[in-house]
Scaffold this active site. Structure first.
Site, short mmCIF file in Angstrom:
data_model
loop_
_atom_site.label_atom_id
_atom_site.label_comp_id
_atom_site.label_asym_id
_atom_site.label_seq_id
_atom_site.Cartn_x
_atom_site.Cartn_y
_atom_site.Cartn_z
N ALA A 66 -28.56 28.65 17.40
CA ALA A 66 -28.56 29.95 18.08
C ALA A 66 -27.11 30.31 18.36
CB ALA A 66 -29.34 29.84 19.38
N GLY A 112 -31.16 25.71 16.65
CA GLY A 112 -32.11 26.70 16.14
C GLY A 112 -32.21 26.69 14.62
N GLU A 115 -34.56 23.95 13.88
CA GLU A 115 -35.90 24.43 14.27
C GLU A 115 -36.43 25.46 13.28
OE1 GLU A 115 -34.15 25.24 18.13
OE2 GLU A 115 -35.85 24.26 19.07
N GLU A 135 -28.41 20.51 21.33
CA GLU A 135 -28.43 21.34 22.54
C GLU A 135 -27.96 20.61 23.78
OE1 GLU A 135 -30.87 21.15 20.29
OE2 GLU A 135 -31.47 23.18 19.74
N1 COA Z 1 -22.95 29.93 17.67
C1 COA Z 1 -21.93 30.78 17.56
N2 COA Z 1 -20.88 30.58 16.74
C2 COA Z 1 -20.90 29.46 16.00
C3 COA Z 1 -21.95 28.52 16.07
C4 COA Z 1 -23.02 28.81 16.95
N3 COA Z 1 -24.07 28.00 17.06
N4 COA Z 1 -21.67 27.51 15.22
C5 COA Z 1 -20.49 27.79 14.63
N5 COA Z 1 -20.03 28.96 15.11
C6 COA Z 1 -18.78 29.66 14.74
C7 COA Z 1 -17.56 28.99 15.36
O1 COA Z 1 -17.37 29.45 16.70
C8 COA Z 1 -16.49 29.46 14.41
O2 COA Z 1 -16.16 30.82 14.72
P1 COA Z 1 -14.61 31.30 14.80
O3 COA Z 1 -14.08 31.02 13.40
O4 COA Z 1 -14.71 32.74 15.14
O5 COA Z 1 -13.97 30.43 15.82
C9 COA Z 1 -17.17 29.46 13.06
O6 COA Z 1 -18.56 29.55 13.34
C10 COA Z 1 -16.91 28.20 12.24
O7 COA Z 1 -17.27 27.08 13.04
P2 COA Z 1 -16.28 25.85 13.34
O8 COA Z 1 -16.73 25.21 14.59
O9 COA Z 1 -14.87 26.31 13.27
O10 COA Z 1 -16.58 24.94 12.06
P3 COA Z 1 -16.40 23.34 11.96
O11 COA Z 1 -16.54 23.01 10.52
O12 COA Z 1 -15.18 22.91 12.67
O13 COA Z 1 -17.67 22.74 12.77
C11 COA Z 1 -19.99 22.61 13.43
C12 COA Z 1 -18.97 22.96 12.30
C13 COA Z 1 -21.38 23.03 12.92
C14 COA Z 1 -19.97 21.11 13.70
C15 COA Z 1 -19.62 23.38 14.70
O14 COA Z 1 -19.44 24.75 14.37
C16 COA Z 1 -20.65 23.31 15.79
O15 COA Z 1 -20.76 22.29 16.46
N6 COA Z 1 -21.41 24.40 16.02
C17 COA Z 1 -22.36 24.48 17.09
C18 COA Z 1 -23.62 23.73 16.78
C19 COA Z 1 -24.59 23.79 17.94
O16 COA Z 1 -24.34 23.32 19.02
N7 COA Z 1 -25.75 24.40 17.70
C20 COA Z 1 -26.80 24.51 18.67
C21 COA Z 1 -26.67 25.73 19.46
S1 COA Z 1 -27.94 25.79 20.68
#
Ligand code: COA
Length: 259
Positions: A66, A112, A115, A135
């Protein structure tokens, strides 16, 4: 079918829905949820569509969860409303779709995103895919069905560990857990899913719908068996069941009409 956050096309009666926010790793914001809801409605109602694939744009992510940027303003009731709306508008509708919907997981499937894949009828993944429910890292729990669908699929102990640690697992581990049916190279992912759906398209559509209903109503008690027995009986109302038996006996290919 024209969307801001999705790409959608129909090929060989398969609706390919691609979540298209690759710069945000295809995170599910309000617009994606609303547009996915409309796209799934189209799958339900468009007679040209016999099945659907859900995937993510780019090579890095299916859906990384999400959209966390929408979380800061939430309180208890708006948080609950967000989850309920997602369930009703997208996740439950995918699960209960009368036409097969397959997740082609092409990268991160987190929160999400995991999910969303779990709500689909089954999952095929590319070798770079990663699955997880992170989460708890945000002080949250899964809200789009993760505690329920993941537990049903992998069992209580594995679901407990995955959701309490928030750890990511590889596509091959996800296959071993029973989350993923098959792992293929990313370049082969969509072709692989299309091949499976082409096989399903040769079967009687109303029988496929009843398979989905029965398996979704899995219940290892007399209730589950009774549900199946009723659906089995209903098959005999269809022209396709008569055609299937006649074709077998006449040693020819069945010509199913979805009636
Ligand atoms: N919501 C909003 N933005 C998200 C996102 C999310 N769930 N997951 C990634 N993004 C965005 C990042 O903020 C970043 O945006 P920016 O370039 O404007 O800063 C872009 O997507 C790329 O992500 P980034 O974190 O730079 O890539 P990475 O390769 O370093 O890491 C992940 C990849 C997937 C490990 C990391 O993005 C992450 O942990 N995301 C969240 C996952 C999460 O907690 N999901 C559950 C949400 S309830």
């Amino acid at each position: 079918m024209s969307y801001q956050t999705l790409l959608a096309s129909i090929e060989d009666n398969i609706c390919i829905i691609t979540i298209n926010r690759p710069d945000k790793l295809n995170a599910l914001n309000k617009s994606v949820i609303e547009e996915l809801s409309n796209a799934i409605d189209e799958v339900y109602t468009n007679p040209e569509i016999r099945s659907a694939i859900i995937t993510g744009a780019g090579e890095k992510a299916f859906v990384a969860g999400a959209d966390i940027s929408e979380f800061l303003q939430l309180d208890e009731s708006s948080g609950e409303a967000l989850a309920r709306k997602g369930h009703q508008m997208v996740f439950d509708k995918i699960e209960n779709s009368p036409k097969p919907i397959v997740a082609a997981v092409n990268g991160f499937a987190l929160g999400g995103g995991c999910e969303l894949a779990l709500a689909c009828h089954f999952i095929i993944a590319s070798s770079n895919a990663k699955f997880g429910q992170p989460e708890v890292n945000l002080g949250l729990i899964p809200g789009y069905g993760g505690t329920q669908r993941l537990t049903q699929l992998v069992g209580k102990n594995r679901a407990m560990q995955l959701i309490m640690t928030g750890e990511m697992i590889s596509a091959t581990d996800a296959q071993q857990y029973g989350i993923v049916n098959k792992v293929v190279e990313q370049s082969e992912l969509l072709n692989e899913v299309k091949k499976i759906l082409a096989v399903i398209h040769t079967k009687a559509p109303l029988a496929i719908t009843k398979v989905i209903e029965c398996i979704n109503n899995f219940d290892h008690t007399q209730q589950g068996y009774d549900f199946e027995i009723k659906k089995f009986g209903e098959c005999f109302v269809t022209e396709d069941a008569k055609e299937g038996a006649a074709a077998f006996l006449e040693k020819r290919k069945a010509n199913f009409k979805g009636k």
